[in-house]
Write an enzyme that holds these catalytic residues in place. Structure first.
Site, PDB file in Angstrom:
ATOM      1  N   CYS A  28     -19.439   2.261  -4.724  1.00  0.00           N
ATOM      2  CA  CYS A  28     -19.722   1.286  -5.782  1.00  0.00           C
ATOM      3  C   CYS A  28     -21.186   1.923  -6.540  1.00  0.00           C
ATOM      4  O   CYS A  28     -20.760   2.025  -8.075  1.00  0.00           O
ATOM      5  CB  CYS A  28     -19.984  -0.289  -5.827  1.00  0.00           C
ATOM      6  SG  CYS A  28     -18.472  -1.113  -4.953  1.00  0.00           S
ATOM      7  N   VAL A  45     -18.116  -8.387  -3.154  1.00  0.00           N
ATOM      8  CA  VAL A  45     -18.721  -8.888  -1.286  1.00  0.00           C
ATOM      9  C   VAL A  45     -19.697  -7.372  -1.134  1.00  0.00           C
ATOM     10  O   VAL A  45     -19.747  -6.624  -1.389  1.00  0.00           O
ATOM     11  CB  VAL A  45     -17.218  -8.678  -0.987  1.00  0.00           C
ATOM     12  CG1 VAL A  45     -16.871  -9.885  -0.840  1.00  0.00           C
ATOM     13  CG2 VAL A  45     -16.476  -7.888  -0.907  1.00  0.00           C
ATOM     14  N   ASP A 101       0.854  -0.697  -0.280  1.00  0.00           N
ATOM     15  CA  ASP A 101      -0.048   0.324  -0.041  1.00  0.00           C
ATOM     16  C   ASP A 101       0.650   1.328  -0.041  1.00  0.00           C
ATOM     17  O   ASP A 101       2.105   1.265   0.675  1.00  0.00           O
ATOM     18  CB  ASP A 101      -1.274  -0.141   1.060  1.00  0.00           C
ATOM     19  CG  ASP A 101      -2.675   0.490   0.247  1.00  0.00           C
ATOM     20  OD1 ASP A 101      -3.452  -0.014   0.835  1.00  0.00           O
ATOM     21  OD2 ASP A 101      -2.125   2.342   1.143  1.00  0.00           O
ATOM     22  N   LYS A 120     -19.725  -6.432 -13.788  1.00  0.00           N
ATOM     23  CA  LYS A 120     -19.152  -5.398 -12.506  1.00  0.00           C
ATOM     24  C   LYS A 120     -20.201  -3.991 -13.098  1.00  0.00           C
ATOM     25  O   LYS A 120     -20.955  -4.093 -11.456  1.00  0.00           O
ATOM     26  CB  LYS A 120     -18.492  -4.767 -12.507  1.00  0.00           C
ATOM     27  CG  LYS A 120     -17.502  -4.164 -11.314  1.00  0.00           C
ATOM     28  CD  LYS A 120     -18.221  -5.217  -9.493  1.00  0.00           C
ATOM     29  CE  LYS A 120     -17.867  -4.034  -8.548  1.00  0.00           C
ATOM     30  NZ  LYS A 120     -18.893  -4.207  -7.413  1.00  0.00           N
TER      31      LYS A 120
HETATM   32  N1  LIG Z   1     -15.795  -1.234  -1.399  1.00  0.00           N
HETATM   33  C1  LIG Z   1     -16.584  -2.113  -1.655  1.00  0.00           C
HETATM   34  O1  LIG Z   1     -17.119  -2.733  -0.661  1.00  0.00           O
HETATM   35  C2  LIG Z   1     -16.008  -2.575  -2.906  1.00  0.00           C
HETATM   36  C3  LIG Z   1     -16.650  -3.488  -3.533  1.00  0.00           C
HETATM   37  C4  LIG Z   1     -16.846  -4.060  -4.797  1.00  0.00           C
HETATM   38  C5  LIG Z   1     -15.824  -3.520  -5.385  1.00  0.00           C
HETATM   39  N2  LIG Z   1     -15.321  -1.806  -4.968  1.00  0.00           N
HETATM   40  C6  LIG Z   1     -13.631  -2.233  -5.998  1.00  0.00           C
HETATM   41  O2  LIG Z   1     -12.931  -2.489  -5.356  1.00  0.00           O
HETATM   42  C7  LIG Z   1     -11.512  -1.469  -5.921  1.00  0.00           C
HETATM   43  C8  LIG Z   1     -11.279  -1.005  -4.737  1.00  0.00           C
HETATM   44  O3  LIG Z   1     -11.533  -0.533  -3.126  1.00  0.00           O
HETATM   45  P1  LIG Z   1     -11.886  -0.632  -1.848  1.00  0.00           P
HETATM   46  O4  LIG Z   1     -13.031   0.229  -1.264  1.00  0.00           O
HETATM   47  O5  LIG Z   1     -11.163  -2.002  -1.668  1.00  0.00           O
HETATM   48  O6  LIG Z   1     -10.927   0.940  -1.317  1.00  0.00           O
HETATM   49  P2  LIG Z   1     -10.186   1.377  -0.642  1.00  0.00           P
HETATM   50  O7  LIG Z   1      -9.855   3.159  -1.076  1.00  0.00           O
HETATM   51  O8  LIG Z   1     -10.767   1.366   0.922  1.00  0.00           O
HETATM   52  O9  LIG Z   1      -8.485   1.154  -0.325  1.00  0.00           O
HETATM   53  C9  LIG Z   1      -7.881   1.379  -1.416  1.00  0.00           C
HETATM   54  C10 LIG Z   1      -6.212   0.979  -1.221  1.00  0.00           C
HETATM   55  O10 LIG Z   1      -5.641   1.281  -2.090  1.00  0.00           O
HETATM   56  C11 LIG Z   1      -4.239   2.566  -1.948  1.00  0.00           C
HETATM   57  N3  LIG Z   1      -3.224   2.392  -2.981  1.00  0.00           N
HETATM   58  C12 LIG Z   1      -3.779   3.356  -3.305  1.00  0.00           C
HETATM   59  N4  LIG Z   1      -2.860   3.876  -4.945  1.00  0.00           N
HETATM   60  C13 LIG Z   1      -2.060   2.789  -4.731  1.00  0.00           C
HETATM   61  C14 LIG Z   1      -0.767   1.972  -5.018  1.00  0.00           C
HETATM   62  N5  LIG Z   1      -0.936   2.612  -6.150  1.00  0.00           N
HETATM   63  N6  LIG Z   1      -0.156   1.134  -4.619  1.00  0.00           N
HETATM   64  C15 LIG Z   1      -0.235   0.488  -3.665  1.00  0.00           C
HETATM   65  N7  LIG Z   1      -0.839   0.724  -2.635  1.00  0.00           N
HETATM   66  C16 LIG Z   1      -2.410   2.466  -3.542  1.00  0.00           C
HETATM   67  C17 LIG Z   1      -4.521   2.463  -0.940  1.00  0.00           C
HETATM   68  O11 LIG Z   1      -3.748   3.662  -0.096  1.00  0.00           O
HETATM   69  C18 LIG Z   1      -5.949   2.256  -0.218  1.00  0.00           C
HETATM   70  O12 LIG Z   1      -5.628   1.914   1.091  1.00  0.00           O
HETATM   71  C19 LIG Z   1     -11.943  -0.354  -6.117  1.00  0.00           C
HETATM   72  O13 LIG Z   1     -12.082  -0.351  -7.672  1.00  0.00           O
HETATM   73  C20 LIG Z   1     -13.926  -0.770  -5.707  1.00  0.00           C
HETATM   74  O14 LIG Z   1     -14.774   0.362  -6.826  1.00  0.00           O
HETATM   75  C21 LIG Z   1     -14.515  -2.242  -4.046  1.00  0.00           C
END
Ligand SMILES: NC(=O)c1ccc[n+]([C@@H]2O[C@H](COP(=O)([O-])OP(=O)(O)OC[C@H]3O[C@@H](n4cnc5c(N)ncnc54)[C@H](O)[C@@H]3O)[C@@H](O)[C@H]2O)c1
Length: 402
Positions: free
Chosen positions: A255, A150, A30, A201
């Site tokens: 989302c 999820v 991260d 998705k």
């Molecule tokens: N949160 C949900 O319920 C959910 C559900 C399905 C899909 N998604 C998708 O999953 C993906 C991630 O969502 P999330 O909710 O986990 O996001 P989040 O913001 O909670 O976490 C993302 C993490 O990635 C890190 N990050 C950013 N750029 C980076 C890089 N270049 N290298 C390493 N780390 C990096 C950030 O510091 C952060 O900790 C998104 O595309 C989202 O749309 C989310």
């Protein structure tokens, strides 16, 4: 088997933990040093029931550790944010930067998977970026897209039991990715190509958005006609082939309030209904704000003093701490900005502090309030008395409805 998860947020961290629990050695990456530090200290930086115990177990057993730069592994998973920018266009810069960060450590036979919700064609675009820098890997690594579906709050169960769609750039990539997910997924794994998986998705979340927009539209009509929308929907749903969702204060989160724009911005001529659903759900939040402001003005006219208003909930849905794109947050900000002079008490039981609002205790705010506004249907709110003499209750999300 060693896997590298790029992005340790709401989705990446739980997936990394579950994969570690299945026996894979996991390195979480991260860019946020606080996240890296917390994970290595086995401290959870997100709210997710049951996950802290599993995190402690995997970190304690040496199966999961975090770092700030990718290192050689057999499989790489990109789970970074995909927000929108400008006029609701997808911002894939995080996915691109995560992809670029693994390019130096990729080797023959590796698996590269994108999990981040992405516009159609992103997996192919990332493959081009990889092969532009490492042409010798063309045909030698496996590249696939596997979206996450999820539900925050139930992630541990759903990560294992949900069916998944896996779309490789070629069949070998799909099979390779399927065999990785097969280590911990008990749901069915459906093979397709990367474009279909990406669109799948976006389709799932657009479908939810359109259906909620229908319920929200009904709520606006019912308010005008003087019909209880909750009763109406309950009755209509007794039809064997009707299943209307619940209206609310709008639609939020990272989302459903975001992903439909990935279709609309790419296909504006065709995606009319998807665009209208976004507009309807956004409008519902504006409408709720107006309702609250009008209730404040009405109270002042009738009572000759400013009311105490309890704004119940800031999160975008029940029982979580996630405020991203939250309609509740938007309404609280709009009411605060309206400058009515009302005494606003903001309640959000799932967070301890907020940079914009001073948070109040649920019972204290409720007892003091002249106007109670239900913005998020958090479970604790359901225990509050429903009919209290002298209080105006604006229940936008059906806290007091079965
Ligand atoms: N949160 C949900 O319920 C959910 C559900 C399905 C899909 N998604 C998708 O999953 C993906 C991630 O969502 P999330 O909710 O986990 O996001 P989040 O913001 O909670 O976490 C993302 C993490 O990635 C890190 N990050 C950013 N750029 C980076 C890089 N270049 N290298 C390493 N780390 C990096 C950030 O510091 C952060 O900790 C998104 O595309 C989202 O749309 C989310």
């Amino acid at each position: 088997m060693k896997a590298c998860f790029i992005g340790l947020g709401y989705i990446g961290l739980p997936t990394a933990i579950i994969a570690a629990d299945s026996g894979v050695e996991i390195v979480g990456v991260d860019v946020n040093p606080k996240v890296v530090e917390k994970v290595n200290n086995a401290e959870l930086h997100i709210v997710e029931p049951g996950l802290d115990k599993l995190l402690k177990k995997e970190v304690g057993a040496g199966k999961l550790r975090a770092t700030s730069t990718p290192e050689p592994a057999n499989a790489f998973f990109v789970v970074v944010p995909t927000p929108f920018k400008g006029d609701h266009e997808p911002d894939v810069s995080y996915v691109e930067s995560a992809t670029r960060s693994v390019i130096p450590v990729l080797k023959e036979g590796d698996l590269f998977v994108i999990e981040s919700t992405s516009p159609v064609g992103t997996t192919e675009a990332m493959a081009e970026i990889i092969f532009a820098e490492r042409p010798e890997l063309k045909g030698k690594i496996h590249i696939a897209y596997c979206p996450e579906r999820v539900l925050p709050g139930n992630i541990i169960y759903e990560l294992v039991h949900n069916d998944r769609v896996i779309g490789g750039l070629d069949e070998a990539s799909t099979e390779h990715a399927k065999s990785f997910y097969g280590r911990f997924v008990k749901g069915e794994l459906f093979a397709t190509n990367s474009r279909t998986a990406e669109m799948c998705k976006l389709t799932e979340n657009s479908s939810r958005d359109v259906q909620i927009a229908f319920a929200n539209e009904l709520s606006l009509i019912c308010d005008k006609v003087g019909i209880n929308v909750w009763e109406l929907i309950k009755l209509a749903n007794r039809h064997p082939r009707v299943n209307i969702l619940r209206p609310g204060a709008g639609v939020g989160g990272h989302c459903i309030a975001v992903d439909p724009y990935f279709i609309v911005s790419a296909y504006p001529e065709e995606a009319k209904m998807i665009a209208q659903a976004r507009a309807t759900n956004n409008y519902k939040s504006e409408w709720c704000s107006e309702k609250v402001i009008n209730a404040i003005l009405k109270f002042e006219l009738a009572n000759g003093r400013k009311p105490v208003v309890a704004l119940m909930g800031l999160a975008f849905k029940p029982d979580i701490d996630d405020l991203r794109e939250s309609p509740a947050m938007h309404i609280a900000e709009a009411v605060a900005a309206a400058g009515t002079g009302a005494d606003l008490r903001v309640v959000e039981p799932n967070i301890t502090s907020h940079h914009r609002f001073e948070l109040s205790d649920m019972n204290e705010a409720f007892d003091a309030a002249d106007i109670v506004v239900m913005l998020t249907a958090h479970t604790p709110f359901k225990s509050l008395p429903q009919d209290v003499d002298g209080k105006t209750v604006l229940d936008f999300c059906g806290v007091f409805q079965n």
